[in-house]
Design a protein around this motif. Sequence first.
Motif, PDB file in Angstrom:
ATOM      1  N   LYS A  92       0.880  -1.161   0.000  1.00 51.85           N
ATOM      2  CA  LYS A  92       0.000   0.000   0.000  1.00 51.85           C
ATOM      3  C   LYS A  92       0.916   1.209   0.000  1.00 51.85           C
ATOM      4  O   LYS A  92       1.842   1.288   0.805  1.00 51.85           O
ATOM      5  N   VAL A  93       0.659   2.148  -0.915  1.00 50.45           N
ATOM      6  CA  VAL A  93       1.547   3.294  -1.096  1.00 50.45           C
ATOM      7  C   VAL A  93       0.770   4.592  -0.864  1.00 50.45           C
ATOM      8  O   VAL A  93      -0.340   4.756  -1.361  1.00 50.45           O
ATOM      9  N   THR A  94       1.387   5.511  -0.116  1.00 48.21           N
ATOM     10  CA  THR A  94       0.814   6.831   0.174  1.00 48.21           C
ATOM     11  C   THR A  94       1.809   7.901  -0.262  1.00 48.21           C
ATOM     12  O   THR A  94       3.007   7.773  -0.020  1.00 48.21           O
ATOM     13  N   LYS A  95       1.312   8.958  -0.877  1.00 51.87           N
ATOM     14  CA  LYS A  95       2.146  10.081  -1.323  1.00 51.87           C
ATOM     15  C   LYS A  95       1.799  11.325  -0.518  1.00 51.87           C
ATOM     16  O   LYS A  95       0.624  11.639  -0.318  1.00 51.87           O
ATOM     17  N   TYR A  96       2.836  12.035  -0.048  1.00 49.82           N
ATOM     18  CA  TYR A  96       2.660  13.282   0.711  1.00 49.82           C
ATOM     19  C   TYR A  96       2.998  14.486  -0.158  1.00 49.82           C
ATOM     20  O   TYR A  96       3.622  14.363  -1.211  1.00 49.82           O
ATOM     21  N   ASP A  97       2.619  15.669   0.318  1.00 49.83           N
ATOM     22  CA  ASP A  97       2.855  16.906  -0.416  1.00 49.83           C
ATOM     23  C   ASP A  97       4.305  17.357  -0.296  1.00 49.83           C
ATOM     24  O   ASP A  97       5.126  16.683   0.311  1.00 49.83           O
ATOM     25  N   GLY A  98       4.578  18.505  -0.878  1.00 49.58           N
ATOM     26  CA  GLY A  98       5.943  19.036  -0.911  1.00 49.58           C
ATOM     27  C   GLY A  98       6.617  18.615  -2.208  1.00 49.58           C
ATOM     28  O   GLY A  98       6.314  17.565  -2.765  1.00 49.58           O
ATOM     29  N   PHE A  99       7.517  19.437  -2.685  1.00 48.03           N
ATOM     30  CA  PHE A  99       8.210  19.146  -3.946  1.00 48.03           C
ATOM     31  C   PHE A  99       8.852  17.760  -3.920  1.00 48.03           C
ATOM     32  O   PHE A  99       8.806  17.022  -4.891  1.00 48.03           O
ATOM     33  N   TRP A 100       9.447  17.403  -2.787  1.00 46.11           N
ATOM     34  CA  TRP A 100      10.134  16.125  -2.648  1.00 46.11           C
ATOM     35  C   TRP A 100       9.251  15.043  -2.034  1.00 46.11           C
ATOM     36  O   TRP A 100       9.729  13.965  -1.705  1.00 46.11           O
ATOM     37  N   GLY A 101       7.981  15.332  -1.833  1.00 47.08           N
ATOM     38  CA  GLY A 101       7.094  14.363  -1.201  1.00 47.08           C
ATOM     39  C   GLY A 101       7.362  14.209   0.282  1.00 47.08           C
ATOM     40  O   GLY A 101       6.976  13.225   0.895  1.00 47.08           O
ATOM     41  N   GLN A 102       7.993  15.232   0.857  1.00 46.41           N
ATOM     42  CA  GLN A 102       8.417  15.184   2.254  1.00 46.41           C
ATOM     43  C   GLN A 102       7.433  15.843   3.202  1.00 46.41           C
ATOM     44  O   GLN A 102       7.636  15.852   4.405  1.00 46.41           O
ATOM     45  N   GLY A 103       6.352  16.396   2.683  1.00 44.69           N
ATOM     46  CA  GLY A 103       5.417  17.157   3.500  1.00 44.69           C
ATOM     47  C   GLY A 103       4.626  16.310   4.486  1.00 44.69           C
ATOM     48  O   GLY A 103       4.840  15.103   4.629  1.00 44.69           O
ATOM     49  N   SER A 104       3.685  16.961   5.157  1.00 49.23           N
ATOM     50  CA  SER A 104       2.881  16.270   6.166  1.00 49.23           C
ATOM     51  C   SER A 104       1.442  16.050   5.720  1.00 49.23           C
ATOM     52  O   SER A 104       0.700  15.326   6.370  1.00 49.23           O
ATOM     53  N   GLN A 105       1.048  16.667   4.603  1.00 48.71           N
ATOM     54  CA  GLN A 105      -0.314  16.509   4.096  1.00 48.71           C
ATOM     55  C   GLN A 105      -0.345  15.408   3.033  1.00 48.71           C
ATOM     56  O   GLN A 105       0.492  15.382   2.123  1.00 48.71           O
ATOM     57  N   VAL A 106      -1.322  14.525   3.139  1.00 50.74           N
ATOM     58  CA  VAL A 106      -1.465  13.430   2.176  1.00 50.74           C
ATOM     59  C   VAL A 106      -1.962  13.975   0.853  1.00 50.74           C
ATOM     60  O   VAL A 106      -2.937  14.735   0.802  1.00 50.74           O
ATOM     61  N   VAL A 107      -1.299  13.597  -0.242  1.00 50.60           N
ATOM     62  CA  VAL A 107      -1.737  13.939  -1.597  1.00 50.60           C
ATOM     63  C   VAL A 107      -2.676  12.841  -2.099  1.00 50.60           C
ATOM     64  O   VAL A 107      -3.732  13.119  -2.645  1.00 50.60           O
ATOM     65  N   TRP A 108      -2.249  11.600  -1.969  1.00 50.41           N
ATOM     66  CA  TRP A 108      -3.117  10.462  -2.257  1.00 50.41           C
ATOM     67  C   TRP A 108      -2.746   9.278  -1.372  1.00 50.41           C
ATOM     68  O   TRP A 108      -1.647   9.203  -0.848  1.00 50.41           O
ATOM     69  N   THR A 109      -3.720   8.427  -1.164  1.00 51.62           N
ATOM     70  CA  THR A 109      -3.571   7.245  -0.320  1.00 51.62           C
ATOM     71  C   THR A 109      -3.716   6.007  -1.198  1.00 51.62           C
ATOM     72  O   THR A 109      -4.016   6.120  -2.396  1.00 51.62           O
ATOM     73  N   PRO A 110      -3.567   4.839  -0.614  1.00 54.04           N
ATOM     74  CA  PRO A 110      -3.814   3.630  -1.404  1.00 54.04           C
ATOM     75  C   PRO A 110      -5.231   3.631  -2.013  1.00 54.04           C
ATOM     76  O   PRO A 110      -5.417   3.205  -3.144  1.00 54.04           O
ATOM     77  N   LYS A 111      -6.185   4.156  -1.281  1.00 59.52           N
ATOM     78  CA  LYS A 111      -7.589   4.103  -1.749  1.00 59.52           C
ATOM     79  C   LYS A 111      -7.968   5.208  -2.713  1.00 59.52           C
ATOM     80  O   LYS A 111      -9.010   5.161  -3.332  1.00 59.52           O
ATOM     81  N   GLY A 112      -7.130   6.223  -2.843  1.00 58.14           N
ATOM     82  CA  GLY A 112      -7.481   7.291  -3.782  1.00 58.14           C
ATOM     83  C   GLY A 112      -6.949   8.629  -3.434  1.00 58.14           C
ATOM     84  O   GLY A 112      -6.225   8.883  -2.571  1.00 58.14           O
TER      85      GLY A 112
END
Length: 112
Positions: A92-112
């Motif tokens: 299951k993969v989750t992507k966070y915000d920030g240019f490098w994906g280092q942020g604290s806000q979720v951009v997308w989760t496994p479900k969407g």
Amino acid sequence: MPQVIAQGQTIECSPKTNLRSCLLRNGIELYNGGAKVINCRGIGTCGTCAVYIEGEVNQPNWKDKARRSLPPHSPTRELRLACQTQVLGDLKVTKYDGFWGQGSQVVWTPKG
């Protein structure tokens, strides 16, 4: 065949498949903002493909560890570089915000 769940999709891939390749090949938005254009194309130097992973993957290699030890990343945060990660089992993969994906806000989760 391992299944990767990311951005609302379930993708099957062969064991030891590179996670970055698997995600991009299936239309997953791996990069945030300008990182879509400006990234290292998978050699492990930029850190923009950082994601949070739940599941079985290879141990971090030296490129992954080295890049994530430099700002804005943190070696104590449980992110991985998708370009340096092999899929060994279901993920299951989750992507966070920030240019490098280092942020604290979720951009997308496994479900969407």
